[in-house]
Design a protein around this motif. Structure first.
Motif, short mmCIF file in Angstrom:
data_model
loop_
_atom_site.label_atom_id
_atom_site.label_comp_id
_atom_site.label_asym_id
_atom_site.label_seq_id
_atom_site.Cartn_x
_atom_site.Cartn_y
_atom_site.Cartn_z
N ALA A 22 0.84 -1.19 0.00
CA ALA A 22 0.00 0.00 0.00
C ALA A 22 0.88 1.25 0.00
CB ALA A 22 -0.88 -0.01 1.26
N THR A 23 0.30 2.35 -0.40
CA THR A 23 1.00 3.63 -0.38
C THR A 23 0.27 4.58 0.58
OG1 THR A 23 -0.28 4.22 -2.31
CG2 THR A 23 1.96 3.42 -2.70
N GLY A 24 0.75 5.81 0.64
CA GLY A 24 0.11 6.79 1.53
C GLY A 24 0.94 6.99 2.79
N SER A 25 0.43 7.80 3.70
CA SER A 25 1.18 8.12 4.92
C SER A 25 1.30 6.92 5.84
CB SER A 25 0.49 9.24 5.69
OG SER A 25 0.38 10.37 4.89
N THR A 26 0.27 6.09 5.87
CA THR A 26 0.24 5.00 6.86
C THR A 26 1.44 4.06 6.76
OG1 THR A 26 -2.16 5.19 6.88
CG2 THR A 26 -1.21 3.19 7.85
N PRO A 27 1.77 3.53 5.58
CA PRO A 27 2.87 2.54 5.55
C PRO A 27 4.27 3.13 5.51
CG PRO A 27 1.84 2.70 3.39
CD PRO A 27 1.10 3.65 4.28
N GLU A 28 4.39 4.45 5.43
CA GLU A 28 5.74 5.02 5.27
C GLU A 28 6.70 4.57 6.38
OE1 GLU A 28 6.18 9.23 4.74
OE2 GLU A 28 4.74 9.24 3.09
N LEU A 41 -2.56 -3.04 4.41
CA LEU A 41 -3.72 -2.23 4.04
C LEU A 41 -3.94 -1.10 5.03
CD1 LEU A 41 -6.06 -2.52 1.91
CD2 LEU A 41 -7.32 -3.78 3.66
N GLY A 42 -4.17 0.11 4.51
CA GLY A 42 -4.64 1.21 5.36
C GLY A 42 -6.12 1.41 5.10
N ILE A 43 -6.71 2.37 5.81
CA ILE A 43 -8.08 2.75 5.42
C ILE A 43 -8.13 4.26 5.24
CG2 ILE A 43 -9.31 0.82 6.47
CD1 ILE A 43 -10.12 2.51 8.77
N GLY A 44 -9.00 4.71 4.37
CA GLY A 44 -9.21 6.14 4.20
C GLY A 44 -10.13 6.66 5.30
N GLY A 45 -10.14 7.97 5.46
CA GLY A 45 -11.06 8.58 6.41
C GLY A 45 -12.51 8.27 6.06
N GLY A 93 -13.39 5.36 4.93
CA GLY A 93 -13.53 3.90 5.03
C GLY A 93 -13.10 3.15 3.78
N HIS A 94 -12.48 3.86 2.83
CA HIS A 94 -12.09 3.11 1.62
C HIS A 94 -10.88 2.21 1.90
CE1 HIS A 94 -9.24 6.47 -0.19
NE2 HIS A 94 -8.65 5.80 0.76
N ILE A 95 -10.76 1.17 1.10
CA ILE A 95 -9.56 0.32 1.12
C ILE A 95 -9.06 0.24 -0.33
CG2 ILE A 95 -9.82 -1.05 3.22
CD1 ILE A 95 -11.32 -3.18 1.66
N GLY A 96 -7.73 0.36 -0.52
CA GLY A 96 -7.27 0.66 -1.86
C GLY A 96 -7.99 1.94 -2.25
N PHE A 97 -8.46 2.00 -3.49
CA PHE A 97 -9.31 3.14 -3.86
C PHE A 97 -10.74 2.66 -4.07
CE2 PHE A 97 -5.64 5.95 -5.43
CZ PHE A 97 -5.80 6.87 -4.41
N ALA A 148 -4.90 15.82 -1.51
CA ALA A 148 -4.40 17.09 -2.05
C ALA A 148 -3.10 17.49 -1.36
CB ALA A 148 -5.45 18.19 -1.89
N ARG A 149 -2.88 17.00 -0.13
CA ARG A 149 -1.66 17.37 0.59
C ARG A 149 -0.38 16.92 -0.13
NH1 ARG A 149 -3.39 12.58 2.97
NH2 ARG A 149 -1.84 11.23 3.99
N PHE A 150 -0.51 15.94 -0.99
CA PHE A 150 0.67 15.47 -1.72
C PHE A 150 0.90 16.24 -3.02
CE2 PHE A 150 -0.84 11.58 0.58
CZ PHE A 150 0.26 11.45 1.41
N ASN A 159 -7.99 11.12 12.67
CA ASN A 159 -8.80 11.28 11.46
C ASN A 159 -9.30 9.94 10.90
OD1 ASN A 159 -6.13 10.67 10.81
ND2 ASN A 159 -6.26 11.61 8.79
N LYS A 160 -8.82 8.84 11.49
CA LYS A 160 -9.28 7.52 11.06
C LYS A 160 -10.21 6.87 12.11
CE LYS A 160 -6.76 7.66 7.36
NZ LYS A 160 -5.51 6.95 7.14
N ALA A 161 -10.41 7.57 13.24
CA ALA A 161 -11.11 6.93 14.36
C ALA A 161 -12.55 6.54 14.01
CB ALA A 161 -11.08 7.85 15.58
#
Ligand code: PGA
Length: 247
Positions: free
Chosen positions: A35-41, A131-135, A137-141, A166-168, A201-203
């Motif tokens: 996975a990508t994004g902030s979570t797995p960094e 796997l992360g989750i989006g705010g 609740g998405h997984i992947g996209f 957008a932060r990226f 933000n994921k709670a």
């Protein structure tokens, strides 16, 4: 679902890296879903460190990533192939020929998705999916909607995802509006899912995922039906669940 409590992001990252290292040691030819994004960094940082210390060997590992923006190629620094190279692949001894990300430059969506499905099949499916989750609740996209989509597909990204990501980018207008993503069927077929959730933000999404109805409106909720999910969540991500006295 097995639950591993983590005090904060750093502890979560470390514990997940340890889990992955153990999996790779047990099965050097493992197929990892990444996975990508902030979570797995942070997890990737720990994996690189472990590699440098000689405690993990990626030479026989295969990886398939969850998703890629449509329109972004390997050299786009906001693209997910670039992210993976930059955060992990360039720093460990994985054979890049065995690392797969959907082809964001393929304009024909059907072709891009069927090719990725063939890749997932050819590698024999996913052993361990990170796997992360989006705010939202998405997984992947796999965005909130009326249905669960099984296989790799082209997604119109949700407004909430465009805003979150957008932060990226320089501005929200620069965020690609579409992406190629594995479907929930691909994710559910993984033998093991490592679910990583960090931050306030994921709670809400985590609470809905674990305690809400199984619904495509919260795509991650389908994980309630998977028989081998290990959830690594930090204190902030667990805040609503705690408030409700469920922990
Ligand atoms: P994040 O994204 O790790 O950047 O928060 C997770 C996701 O959107 O699935």
């Amino acid at each position: 679902m097995r639950f591993v409590y983590c005090k904060n992001y750093d502890e979560m990252s470390k514990k997940i890296a340890e889990d992955l290292i153990q999996e790779i040691r047990q099965n050097p030819e493992i197929v990892l879903g990444l996975a990508t994004g902030s979570t797995p960094e942070g997890t990737y940082e720990y994996l690189v460190k472990a590699y440098e210390e000689g405690t993990v060997d990626f030479s026989k590992v295969t990886s398939v990533n969850l998703d890629e923006y449509k329109g972004l190629g390997p050299d786009d620094d906001q693209g997910y192939r670039y992210f993976m190279n930059h955060h992990l692949f360039d720093h460990v001894n994985i054979d890049k020929a065995n690392t797969y990300v959907p082809n964001g430059l393929e304009e024909d969506s059907d072709k891009a998705c069927s090719e990725y499905e063939a890749i997932i099949e050819n590698v024999g499916g996913i052993d361990v999916q990170l796997l992360g989750i989006g705010g939202n609740g998405h997984i992947g996209f796999n965005e909130p909607g009326e249905i669960f989509i099984k296989g790799t597909h082209c997604v119109d990204l949700a407004e909430s995802t465009l805003k979150a990501n957008a932060r990226f980018f320089d501005s929200i207008d620069d965020v690609p509006k579409q992406a190629y993503s594995m479907g929930v069927g691909n994710i559910m077929s993984a033998k093991k899912v490592i679910l990583a959730v960090s931050g306030k933000n994921k709670a809400q999404a985590l609470y809905d995922t674990l305690y809400g109805d199984i619904t495509p409106k919260v795509q991650a909720s389908i994980l309630q039906l998977h028989n081998n999910v290990v959830l690594y969540a930090d204190e902030d991500a667990l805040s609503i669940i705690k408030e409700k006295g469920l922990l």
